[in-house]
Design a protein around this motif. Structure first.
Motif, PDB file in Angstrom:
ATOM      1  N   LYS A   1      11.294   0.145 -21.235  1.00  0.00           N
ATOM      2  CA  LYS A   1      10.990   0.018 -22.882  1.00  0.00           C
ATOM      3  C   LYS A   1       9.642   0.570 -22.770  1.00  0.00           C
ATOM      4  N   SER A   2       8.907  -0.581 -22.064  1.00  0.00           N
ATOM      5  CA  SER A   2       7.368  -0.800 -22.371  1.00  0.00           C
ATOM      6  C   SER A   2       6.640   0.406 -22.032  1.00  0.00           C
ATOM      7  N   GLY A   3       7.023   1.674 -21.597  1.00  0.00           N
ATOM      8  CA  GLY A   3       6.517   2.670 -20.232  1.00  0.00           C
ATOM      9  C   GLY A   3       6.282   2.106 -19.326  1.00  0.00           C
ATOM     10  N   TYR A   4       6.460   1.112 -18.826  1.00  0.00           N
ATOM     11  CA  TYR A   4       5.898   1.209 -17.648  1.00  0.00           C
ATOM     12  C   TYR A   4       7.171   1.257 -16.321  1.00  0.00           C
ATOM     13  N   LEU A   5       6.702   1.482 -15.049  1.00  0.00           N
ATOM     14  CA  LEU A   5       7.285   2.195 -14.197  1.00  0.00           C
ATOM     15  C   LEU A   5       8.046   0.547 -13.727  1.00  0.00           C
ATOM     16  N   THR A   6       8.849   0.520 -13.234  1.00  0.00           N
ATOM     17  CA  THR A   6       9.712  -0.741 -12.784  1.00  0.00           C
ATOM     18  C   THR A   6      10.764  -0.111 -11.754  1.00  0.00           C
ATOM     19  N   VAL A   7       9.976  -0.516 -10.190  1.00  0.00           N
ATOM     20  CA  VAL A   7      10.635  -0.500  -9.227  1.00  0.00           C
ATOM     21  C   VAL A   7      12.094  -1.180  -9.297  1.00  0.00           C
ATOM     22  N   VAL A   8      13.591  -0.334  -8.721  1.00  0.00           N
ATOM     23  CA  VAL A   8      14.570  -0.847  -8.711  1.00  0.00           C
ATOM     24  C   VAL A   8      15.209  -1.308  -7.212  1.00  0.00           C
ATOM     25  N   ASP A   9      14.495  -0.610  -6.614  1.00  0.00           N
ATOM     26  CA  ASP A   9      15.106  -0.800  -5.306  1.00  0.00           C
ATOM     27  C   ASP A   9      13.939  -0.125  -3.812  1.00  0.00           C
ATOM     28  N   ALA A  10      13.652  -0.248  -3.474  1.00  0.00           N
ATOM     29  CA  ALA A  10      12.495  -0.021  -2.423  1.00  0.00           C
ATOM     30  C   ALA A  10      12.525  -0.529  -1.033  1.00  0.00           C
ATOM     31  N   ALA A  11      11.972   0.995   0.167  1.00  0.00           N
ATOM     32  CA  ALA A  11      11.980   0.599   1.705  1.00  0.00           C
ATOM     33  C   ALA A  11      10.363   0.929   1.650  1.00  0.00           C
ATOM     34  N   ALA A  12      10.060   0.272   2.867  1.00  0.00           N
ATOM     35  CA  ALA A  12       8.851   1.027   3.954  1.00  0.00           C
ATOM     36  C   ALA A  12       8.594   0.625   4.645  1.00  0.00           C
ATOM     37  N   MET A  13       7.842   1.573   5.119  1.00  0.00           N
ATOM     38  CA  MET A  13       7.312   1.898   7.058  1.00  0.00           C
ATOM     39  C   MET A  13       6.113   1.373   7.224  1.00  0.00           C
ATOM     40  N   LEU A  14       5.947   0.910   7.964  1.00  0.00           N
ATOM     41  CA  LEU A  14       4.852   0.732   9.471  1.00  0.00           C
ATOM     42  C   LEU A  14       4.367   1.725   9.857  1.00  0.00           C
ATOM     43  N   ALA A  15       3.252   2.516   9.770  1.00  0.00           N
ATOM     44  CA  ALA A  15       2.640   3.472  10.500  1.00  0.00           C
ATOM     45  C   ALA A  15       1.166   3.367  10.903  1.00  0.00           C
ATOM     46  N   ASN A  16       0.598   4.334  11.761  1.00  0.00           N
ATOM     47  CA  ASN A  16      -0.489   3.625  12.284  1.00  0.00           C
ATOM     48  C   ASN A  16      -1.371   5.074  11.772  1.00  0.00           C
ATOM     49  N   ARG A  17      -3.307   4.752  11.483  1.00  0.00           N
ATOM     50  CA  ARG A  17      -3.859   5.754  11.113  1.00  0.00           C
ATOM     51  C   ARG A  17      -3.745   6.736  10.453  1.00  0.00           C
ATOM     52  N   GLN A  18      -3.125   7.301  11.644  1.00  0.00           N
ATOM     53  CA  GLN A  18      -2.636   9.093  11.676  1.00  0.00           C
ATOM     54  C   GLN A  18      -1.242   9.073  10.951  1.00  0.00           C
ATOM     55  N   PHE A  19      -0.212   8.253   9.828  1.00  0.00           N
ATOM     56  CA  PHE A  19       0.534   8.166   9.933  1.00  0.00           C
ATOM     57  C   PHE A  19       1.495   8.149  10.426  1.00  0.00           C
ATOM     58  N   LEU A  20       1.850   8.133  12.055  1.00  0.00           N
ATOM     59  CA  LEU A  20       2.860   7.837  13.251  1.00  0.00           C
ATOM     60  C   LEU A  20       3.361   6.812  12.437  1.00  0.00           C
ATOM     61  N   PRO A  21       4.921   6.711  12.510  1.00  0.00           N
ATOM     62  CA  PRO A  21       5.780   5.991  12.436  1.00  0.00           C
ATOM     63  C   PRO A  21       5.680   4.697  13.595  1.00  0.00           C
ATOM     64  N   CYS A  22       5.306   3.462  13.124  1.00  0.00           N
ATOM     65  CA  CYS A  22       5.653   1.902  14.012  1.00  0.00           C
ATOM     66  C   CYS A  22       6.279   1.578  13.572  1.00  0.00           C
ATOM     67  N   ASP A  23       7.131   0.503  14.769  1.00  0.00           N
ATOM     68  CA  ASP A  23       8.062  -0.679  14.201  1.00  0.00           C
ATOM     69  C   ASP A  23       7.246  -1.898  14.628  1.00  0.00           C
ATOM     70  N   SER A  24       6.459  -2.072  14.853  1.00  0.00           N
ATOM     71  CA  SER A  24       4.960  -3.563  15.360  1.00  0.00           C
ATOM     72  C   SER A  24       3.747  -2.708  15.151  1.00  0.00           C
ATOM     73  N   SER A  25       3.461  -4.238  15.364  1.00  0.00           N
ATOM     74  CA  SER A  25       1.418  -4.022  15.671  1.00  0.00           C
ATOM     75  C   SER A  25       1.655  -3.498  17.101  1.00  0.00           C
ATOM     76  N   TYR A  26       1.902  -3.965  18.011  1.00  0.00           N
ATOM     77  CA  TYR A  26       2.239  -3.223  19.247  1.00  0.00           C
ATOM     78  C   TYR A  26       2.281  -1.449  19.835  1.00  0.00           C
ATOM     79  N   GLU A  27       3.113  -1.690  18.917  1.00  0.00           N
ATOM     80  CA  GLU A  27       3.179   0.001  18.822  1.00  0.00           C
ATOM     81  C   GLU A  27       2.428   0.835  17.874  1.00  0.00           C
ATOM     82  N   VAL A  28       2.318   0.233  17.149  1.00  0.00           N
ATOM     83  CA  VAL A  28       0.428   0.799  16.835  1.00  0.00           C
ATOM     84  C   VAL A  28      -0.645   1.280  17.626  1.00  0.00           C
TER      85      VAL A  28
END
Length: 404
Positions: free
Chosen positions: A287-314
């Motif tokens: 109501k105040s005009g802010y963007l409110t998150v109601v759900d979300a998901a996040a994905m790890l990637a390396n610096r070229q934005f290739l998806p990875c499941d762990s820092s070892y995969e990075v």
């Protein structure tokens, strides 16, 4: 290096994807005169065509319908085909309809003013025995979008920044439908900030936010894809800040706590030079005009934005990029696959699987690994294994590229 022919000129493909505004004059002329561009990823003739699509004030390259298989395995316009159409496939959350993506998410994209708000959309229970179409969560959607945009593929050379991700996601999802609604106006992929296009970028985001204005009928919701730059607590919960904007996305305390547990590995990549954290946010305006998150998901990637499941995969992805190897990262939303390799080398024949064994000693992990190893043996799949705790990555023996 893959090049693209635009009119009578050839340019590095990754440059055109990363900075399409720089090539606007060439792309506009080719669209008017020739009607398409040509990808130089393959030696076959005729060259695979590329659509030149106008997006607001610039022009973007997109794959030509039904020609994804003509592109080389390491080309970002090569796509993993969706399952063949059939009665059972029509129940999938991800399918093609009339040549465009048709996506079913397990989320409400609008909230009626006359009913309690619900983040998740559940199908009503009834006595009908008619099979219901399955729905997917936000992480599955993000992985699907990444794969269909070719962002889980590395050609072996070049570079990739966020603008290339924006370009490929925007063109791939331009005419898709999500829960029966056109993605245009519903989905917003954040653009990399470009001072020279300040007016256009801000106007586009403001126009998108304007569609989230409450009406007497209820509150519409939108979907945002971007890279998280930072996150933290607020007086009333938590917030995300995306790298491409100074916009704050606020959320309730319980949701913020849940996201940190569910996506702690991806969020841990924030602030690290060699890692990226990509997110998809389901938002509505308060109501105040802010963007409110109601759900979300996040994905790890390396610096070229290739998806990875762990820092070892990075580390492995970075190692392969440094060696100029062509590879892809299979993504786990495709439940029908017998196994999900960590990486697949595509510059060798036959293709070889790379498994990063970062959790050996865990009973469940070891059991799944044994099943994968048995599958590879039974099907004659070449496998390279790396045990990070016991072996330096430089000691991993990789087959030579077939072209070498």
């Amino acid at each position: 290096m893959i090049t693209v022919r635009i009119g009578g000129n050839e340019f590095p493909l990754d440059d055109v994807l990363e900075d399409p505004g720089r090539y606007a004059r060439h792309l506009e002329r080719a669209k008017t005169v020739q009607g398409f561009a040509e990808c130089e990823c393959s030696t076959r003739r005729p060259r695979p065509k590329l659509v030149i699509r106008r997006h607001r004030d610039i022009f973007l390259l997109a794959r030509w319908p039904e020609q994804a298989h003509h592109h080389a395995a390491g080309c970002p316009f090569n796509r993993q085909a969706l399952a063949k159409s059939g009665a059972s496939d029509n129940l999938d959350p991800f399918r093609m309809k009339d040549g465009h993506h048709d996506i079913r998410l397990d989320a409400s994209l609008s909230v009626s003013a006359h009913t309690p708000a619900k983040t998740v959309q559940r199908l009503p229970k009834g006595q009908s025995t008619k099979p219901q179409r399955r729905s997917a969560g936000l992480l599955a959607f993000l992985e699907y979008a990444w794969e269909q945009a070719g962002l889980n593929v590395w050609p072996g050379t070049g570079s990739r920044g966020w603008n290339a991700c924006w370009s490929q996601l925007t063109t791939e999802l331009a005419e898709c439908r999500i829960n029966g609604k056109p993605a245009d106006g519903l989905l917003h992929v954040m653009q990399r900030w470009d001072p020279s296009r300040r007016t256009e970028i801000l106007a586009e985001f403001e126009a998108w936010q304007g569609r989230l204005t409450s009406t007497p009928a209820g509150n519409p919701r939108g979907i945002v894809i971007g890279e998280i730059e930072s996150h933290g607590t607020t007086q009333f919960g938590g917030k995300f800040v995306l790298r491409q904007s100074t916009q704050r996305f606020f959320m309730a305390a319980d949701l913020y706590a849940r996201l940190q547990v569910s996506f702690g590995g991806a969020l841990s990549g924030i602030g690290k030079a060699e890692q990226r954290c990509v997110a998809v946010l389901l938002v509505e305006r308060s109501k105040s005009g802010y963007l409110t998150v109601v759900d979300a998901a996040a994905m790890l990637a390396n610096r070229q934005f290739l998806p990875c499941d762990s820092s070892y995969e990075v580390a492995m992805a970075d190692y392969l990029v440094g060696l100029q190897r062509a590879f892809r990262k299979p993504l786990r939303h495709i439940g029908r696959a017998a196994v999900h390799p960590d990486f697949v080398l595509t510059d060798v024949a036959p293709e070889a699987v790379i498994e990063v064994l970062g959790m050996t000693g865990n009973a469940d992990y070891d059991a799944r690994l044994a099943q994968k190893q048995a599958f590879y043996r039974a099907n004659g799949v070449p496998v390279i294994e790396w045990r990070p705790q016991d072996q330096q990555i430089t000691c991993v023996r990789l087959p030579r590229p077939s072209a070498a």
